[in-house]
Design a protein around this motif. Structure first.
Motif, PDB file in Angstrom:
ATOM      1  N   LEU A 683      20.701 -31.129 -24.463  1.00 31.16           N
ATOM      2  CA  LEU A 683      21.579 -29.810 -25.025  1.00 31.16           C
ATOM      3  C   LEU A 683      20.664 -28.829 -25.410  1.00 31.16           C
ATOM      4  O   LEU A 683      21.065 -27.579 -25.479  1.00 31.16           O
ATOM      5  CB  LEU A 683      22.469 -30.344 -26.073  1.00 31.16           C
ATOM      6  N   PHE A 684      19.438 -28.973 -25.952  1.00 28.07           N
ATOM      7  CA  PHE A 684      18.635 -28.151 -26.542  1.00 28.07           C
ATOM      8  C   PHE A 684      17.215 -27.931 -26.185  1.00 28.07           C
ATOM      9  O   PHE A 684      16.947 -26.480 -26.182  1.00 28.07           O
ATOM     10  CB  PHE A 684      18.558 -28.416 -28.237  1.00 28.07           C
ATOM     11  N   GLU A 685      16.402 -28.801 -25.874  1.00 28.47           N
ATOM     12  CA  GLU A 685      14.866 -28.723 -25.705  1.00 28.47           C
ATOM     13  C   GLU A 685      14.568 -27.946 -24.666  1.00 28.47           C
ATOM     14  O   GLU A 685      14.938 -28.754 -23.433  1.00 28.47           O
ATOM     15  CB  GLU A 685      14.353 -29.951 -26.036  1.00 28.47           C
ATOM     16  N   PRO A 742      20.752 -38.462 -21.487  1.00 31.62           N
ATOM     17  CA  PRO A 742      20.981 -37.115 -21.109  1.00 31.62           C
ATOM     18  C   PRO A 742      21.916 -36.944 -19.768  1.00 31.62           C
ATOM     19  O   PRO A 742      22.727 -36.243 -19.676  1.00 31.62           O
ATOM     20  CB  PRO A 742      19.570 -36.836 -20.400  1.00 31.62           C
ATOM     21  N   SER A 743      22.080 -38.128 -18.769  1.00 34.00           N
ATOM     22  CA  SER A 743      22.882 -37.876 -17.772  1.00 34.00           C
ATOM     23  C   SER A 743      24.539 -38.169 -18.282  1.00 34.00           C
ATOM     24  O   SER A 743      25.495 -37.744 -17.675  1.00 34.00           O
ATOM     25  CB  SER A 743      22.616 -39.016 -16.567  1.00 34.00           C
ATOM     26  N   ALA A 744      24.532 -39.101 -19.213  1.00 38.59           N
ATOM     27  CA  ALA A 744      25.994 -39.305 -19.725  1.00 38.59           C
ATOM     28  C   ALA A 744      26.521 -38.147 -20.537  1.00 38.59           C
ATOM     29  O   ALA A 744      27.631 -37.926 -20.136  1.00 38.59           O
ATOM     30  CB  ALA A 744      25.838 -40.463 -20.717  1.00 38.59           C
ATOM     31  N   VAL A 745      25.705 -37.295 -21.181  1.00 36.81           N
ATOM     32  CA  VAL A 745      26.259 -36.204 -21.897  1.00 36.81           C
ATOM     33  C   VAL A 745      26.441 -35.110 -20.943  1.00 36.81           C
ATOM     34  O   VAL A 745      27.514 -34.355 -20.882  1.00 36.81           O
ATOM     35  CB  VAL A 745      25.029 -35.675 -22.853  1.00 36.81           C
ATOM     36  N   ALA A 746      25.734 -35.174 -19.791  1.00 32.87           N
ATOM     37  CA  ALA A 746      25.858 -34.007 -18.653  1.00 32.87           C
ATOM     38  C   ALA A 746      27.212 -34.454 -17.980  1.00 32.87           C
ATOM     39  O   ALA A 746      28.126 -33.256 -17.611  1.00 32.87           O
ATOM     40  CB  ALA A 746      24.761 -34.128 -17.759  1.00 32.87           C
ATOM     41  N   ALA A 747      27.641 -35.826 -17.730  1.00 32.48           N
ATOM     42  CA  ALA A 747      28.612 -36.126 -17.023  1.00 32.48           C
ATOM     43  C   ALA A 747      30.192 -35.715 -17.905  1.00 32.48           C
ATOM     44  O   ALA A 747      30.920 -35.412 -17.317  1.00 32.48           O
ATOM     45  CB  ALA A 747      28.444 -37.355 -16.794  1.00 32.48           C
ATOM     46  N   ARG A 762      21.331 -29.256 -13.848  1.00 34.26           N
ATOM     47  CA  ARG A 762      20.142 -28.897 -14.664  1.00 34.26           C
ATOM     48  C   ARG A 762      20.266 -29.019 -16.089  1.00 34.26           C
ATOM     49  O   ARG A 762      21.533 -29.018 -16.593  1.00 34.26           O
ATOM     50  CB  ARG A 762      19.520 -27.560 -14.275  1.00 34.26           C
ATOM     51  N   THR A 763      19.306 -29.268 -17.024  1.00 31.40           N
ATOM     52  CA  THR A 763      19.443 -29.310 -18.405  1.00 31.40           C
ATOM     53  C   THR A 763      18.400 -28.162 -18.818  1.00 31.40           C
ATOM     54  O   THR A 763      17.491 -27.977 -18.142  1.00 31.40           O
ATOM     55  CB  THR A 763      19.111 -30.655 -18.968  1.00 31.40           C
ATOM     56  N   PRO A 764      18.524 -27.758 -19.858  1.00 34.50           N
ATOM     57  CA  PRO A 764      19.211 -28.309 -21.135  1.00 34.50           C
ATOM     58  C   PRO A 764      20.621 -27.300 -20.869  1.00 34.50           C
ATOM     59  O   PRO A 764      20.857 -26.305 -20.324  1.00 34.50           O
ATOM     60  CB  PRO A 764      18.569 -27.798 -22.494  1.00 34.50           C
ATOM     61  N   LEU A 765      21.787 -27.944 -21.524  1.00 36.87           N
ATOM     62  CA  LEU A 765      23.064 -27.225 -21.486  1.00 36.87           C
ATOM     63  C   LEU A 765      23.411 -26.659 -22.840  1.00 36.87           C
ATOM     64  O   LEU A 765      24.232 -27.170 -23.534  1.00 36.87           O
ATOM     65  CB  LEU A 765      24.118 -28.374 -21.186  1.00 36.87           C
ATOM     66  N   GLY A 766      22.759 -25.656 -23.215  1.00 39.51           N
ATOM     67  CA  GLY A 766      23.073 -24.804 -24.489  1.00 39.51           C
ATOM     68  C   GLY A 766      24.409 -24.039 -24.266  1.00 39.51           C
ATOM     69  O   GLY A 766      24.862 -23.858 -23.208  1.00 39.51           O
ATOM     70  N   PRO A 767      24.892 -23.538 -25.442  1.00 37.74           N
ATOM     71  CA  PRO A 767      26.218 -22.766 -25.269  1.00 37.74           C
ATOM     72  C   PRO A 767      26.104 -21.558 -24.405  1.00 37.74           C
ATOM     73  O   PRO A 767      27.245 -21.533 -23.458  1.00 37.74           O
ATOM     74  CB  PRO A 767      26.237 -22.137 -26.791  1.00 37.74           C
ATOM     75  N   SER A 768      24.902 -20.922 -24.401  1.00 33.16           N
ATOM     76  CA  SER A 768      24.796 -19.870 -23.186  1.00 33.16           C
ATOM     77  C   SER A 768      24.789 -20.225 -21.680  1.00 33.16           C
ATOM     78  O   SER A 768      25.457 -19.635 -21.220  1.00 33.16           O
ATOM     79  CB  SER A 768      23.584 -18.847 -23.390  1.00 33.16           C
TER      80      SER A 768
END
Length: 787
Positions: A683-685, A742-747, A762-768
């Motif tokens: 999400l962030f880094e 990471p994969s579980a959160v993305a899923a 792709r990551t990270p998945l920030g708000p924007s």
């Protein structure tokens, strides 16, 4: 039956740490100590025309300014211990000679009476640069005419690795469904609470060097320092005090460690350097960044028949201590926990003008897991299968262990049982029903699943050496019973907050017949601790270090039993050792204490058997015959605010199997920490660069870390399948939480956004980024409908 192993005993180091009594490198002060500051390259690629140190040398408090011109010719380049076949050398020195290849590379060192004076002096060092073309993208670095990171190379390709099993072309030709995806995993870094630091002191009379360093590789750091400075190993003592987190980035041997040692010798005074937070962003190894083009072949019923992957790893400006090892591990883990018979991978390690890439919790495995689990989710969508069902159909069954994958042999597992445990812990079926209800209310709730395996108990040593790793996989433990009857364990493993002293004390106590409070574990000093082949990493502390302690304890137990039997006029096989007492089986009142045995061993030899020499100490080595493979499942429930892109965790279940649990509380803590870092990656880094290799970050204003507000409290479930390869059945757990999260959160996020047909790759998945994905998907839908 174990008495202490499996118990959640309190961490013995916590009281000291919570009271502020921990002694870190920054707390080390030596008489007459100077302080170091480094002048670093502000450019991603530049020739050093000249360095003028006159103004800096005249600065108040500055005592010495050193550059590469001051290094003797015998000084060697920084070493790489992971030298795989076909890998090109990337020589660089602790102070750059002639050329700087990334922003942050050290080119000069200022030694002064105070840290502030050193920094003032560093600002006065005048470097004349000749800026050259630079490159900040691995893909662009492979193009014809791209700027070269090393001028004597024909291109920027540092290494290529290829591996294949089965009939890959046949599997894809006969597949009912083929899934293709390009996965982009960002650059980030370990970012431990304690930055790196070094103190060095020369003894001019003994011509010996002592360094205090925040490092995970106690003996390896000594050996590599000896190699660079051309000093015999026995004249170097390395001490690792308390460490405020390592997470892999401190598994490396850095230029600053050699530079500070060199500065101490050149100045004749002790020298200390503490990395400040700003320079840590460019001076400490980065991690992860890979682009993967992957394909998966399946039958209509969801059986995976093949996988292919092209992996591009951005290694930065040089191959650091571990070479391109993380990228290699990504490649060979491309079948994950699934019985996939056909696989082909190619990994390419590419140089760019960025901070070198290296180790971070998981070491290439989170990248592989993200790729494979994204493909599995995409296949489930295509075949209209539940994400849990498609995994259940493909997991390696228990009767196929040991199972040979693309490269490794998996030792043991009950994968489907673990999946079911995770689903029950979450109450998966109920959450699916609730998800439908919430969607009818207009809420965007998603559920994500990932299954992972973890490479632990790294070894055996000969196999590592054959593969190009100039480190061993073994661990050595030395245990002594003192005259008081107390026990001292000496280990080359380092204590970096992971609770290793607890774990080893509990293993020793169980196998020797004492209480954990009677066991002292000594770490972090090459003068007293035995050699460890690979350092403190690769989730090997409990499995390899614990097994070495177990072996030594059992040998010492036999010695104690012999002495006690002589004192009690009984047979050694009739002696029972328990709670620091030795008594005759069936007659607990006929006993001697460990203190009695200790006095006999050291002070009253008259009480020893005639054929037993004084002393009560033993050393044992454990070199694992193969690696041990823990595994686990993440099941995540999130809600996404589609207006702001904000992600909220509604539930998180985590089930795992790391073999025999030594201390369940510490295992839980390891998992919590790994999950936090995996969520940070999801999400962030991110450490972004522009196309020329200029950092687009500078501080925590740009680099976001998860806090307690963002990280959920997971519901954990333990399953124990003992490793048949490790005495005691332990498997590692140190990296587990970071691999599959990471994969579980993305899923889960993708599932929440299913109404928009968002695809996450792709990551990270920030708000924007989430808002961008929603808008792009919505635009695509409008195009498709002609609206």
């Amino acid at each position: 039956m174990p008495r202490w192993v499996g118990q959640s005993l309190k961490r013995r180091e916590d009281a000291e740490l919570l009271a502020g009594g921990g002694r870190y490198v920054a707390d080390i002060a030596r008489p007459g100590m100077l302080h170091a500051a480094f002048v670093r390259s502000p450019l991603p690629n530049a020739r050093i025309v000249s360095i003028d140190t006159e103004a800096a040398s005249a600065c108040p408090g500055v005592r010495l300014v050193l550059t590469a011109a001051d290094m003797p010719p015998a000084i060697r380049p920084q070493p790489c211990t992971h030298n795989f076949a076909g890998q090109r050398d990337t020589p660089y020195y602790f102070l750059a000679r002639e050329r700087a290849r990334y922003v942050g590379e050290p080119v000069a060192m200022v030694l002064a009476e105070t840290p502030h004076a050193a920094e003032d002096g560093a600002e006065l060092v005048d470097v004349e640069w000749e800026q050259r073309r630079s490159i900040g993208s691995a893909e662009a670095a492979l193009e014809a005419g791209a700027p070269l990171v090393y001028d004597d190379w024909p291109d920027n390709l540092a290494a290529t690795f290829e591996s294949e099993m089965g009939d890959v072309d046949g599997a894809f030709a006969e597949a009912d469904v083929v899934i293709e995806e390009r996965i982009e995993i960002q650059r980030l870094f370990a970012c431990p609470l304690e930055t790196r630091g070094v103190v060095a002191e020369w003894d001019p009379f003994g011509d010996e060097l002592t360094i205090w360093t925040s490092s995970q590789i106690l003996h390896i750091a000594r050996d590599l320092l000896a190699d660079v400075l051309r000093i015999p190993e026995h004249r170097i003592r390395v001490i690792v005090p308390k460490m405020g987190g390592g997470f892999g980035c401190k598994f490396h041997f850095y230029p600053e460690e050699a530079a500070v040692a060199f500065g101490a010798r050149a100045s004749g005074r002790p020298v200390r350097w503490i990395e400040d937070r700003l320079e840590s962003f460019v001076a400490t190894c980065h991690a992860r960044e890979e682009t993967v083009d992957a394909q998966m072949a399946l039958r209509r019923d969801g059986e995976i028949t093949g996988v292919k992957a092209e992996i591009l790893g951005d290694m930065g400006a040089s191959l650091h201590t571990v070479g391109y090892g993380p990228v290699w591990l990504t490649a060979v883990m491309m079948t994950n926990a699934y019985a996939i018979p056909n696989a082909r991978v190619r990994a390419r390690a590419v140089l760019t003008n960025k901070t070198p890439l290296g180790s971070y919790r998981g070491w290439g495995q989170p990248e592989a897991n993200f790729v494979v689990e994204r493909l599995v989710d995409r296949a489930a969508q295509k075949l209209d299968l539940d994400p849990a069902d498609i995994r259940r159909r493909n997991l390696i069954p228990p009767d196929r262990f040991p199972y040979k994958g693309l490269h490794h042999v998996f030792d043991s597992g009950r994968y489907e049982d673990c999946l079911e445990l995770a689903l029950r812990t979450l109450d998966y079926a109920s959450w699916r029903e609730r998800q439908s209800e919430l969607r009818e209310e207009g809420r965007h709730v998603g559920i994500g699943i990932s299954f992972y395996v973890e490479n632990t108990a790294l070894g055996p040593s000969r196999v590592l050496n054959q593969g190009g790793v100039d480190q061993g996989g073994y661990d050595i433990s030395r245990i002594r019973i003192e005259p008081s009857g107390d026990v001292t364990v000496y280990t080359g493993l380092c204590d970096m907050g992971q609770g290793i002293t607890n774990a080893l004390a509990q293993v020793c106590a169980d196998n020797l017949g004492v209480t954990p409070d009677a066991v002292t574990v000594v770490t972090g000093d090459t003068a007293s601790c035995p050699y460890t082949g690979y350092g403190t990493g690769a989730s090997r502390g409990a499995s390899v270090g614990g097994a070495a302690v177990m072996k030594a304890s059992e040998t010492l137990r036999e010695q104690v039993s012999r002495i006690a039997a002589h004192m009690l006029e009984a047979a050694p096989e009739d002696i029972v050792l328990e709670d620091g007492r030795a008594f005759v089986r069936g007659s607990p009142s006929s006993a001697v204490t460990f203190a009695d045995v200790g006095r006999a061993a050291y002070i009253r030899a008259i009480d020893l058997p005639d054929d037993v020499d004084p002393g009560l100490e033993t050393t044992a080595t454990f070199d694992p015959p193969q690696m041990a493979w823990p595994y686990g499942v993440n099941v995540v429930v999130v809600e996404v605010d589609v207006e702001t892109g904000q992600v909220s965790f509604l539930d998180y279940a985590y089930a795992h199997d790391c073999g025999q649990l030594i201390n369940p509380m510490i295992v839980d803590g390891q998992i919590h920490g790994g999950l936090a870092q995996g969520i940070g990656q999801a999400l962030f880094e991110e450490l972004p660069y522009d196309l020329e290799g200029n950092p687009q970050f500078a501080s925590f204003m740009d680099y976001l870390l998860p806090t307690a507000m963002e990280v959920p409290r997971p519901r954990l479930a333990h399953q124990e399948t003992l490793s048949p390869l490790i005495p005691g059945g332990m498997k590692g757990v140190g990296e587990a939480g970071a691999i599959g999260s990471p994969s579980a959160v993305a899923a889960a996020i993708e599932d929440a956004l299913a109404p928009y047909e968002v695809r996450i790759s792709r990551t990270p998945l920030g708000p924007s980024e989430i808002v961008r994905l929603i808008e792009a998907a919505a635009a695509q839908l409008r195009l498709g409908t002609g609206v």
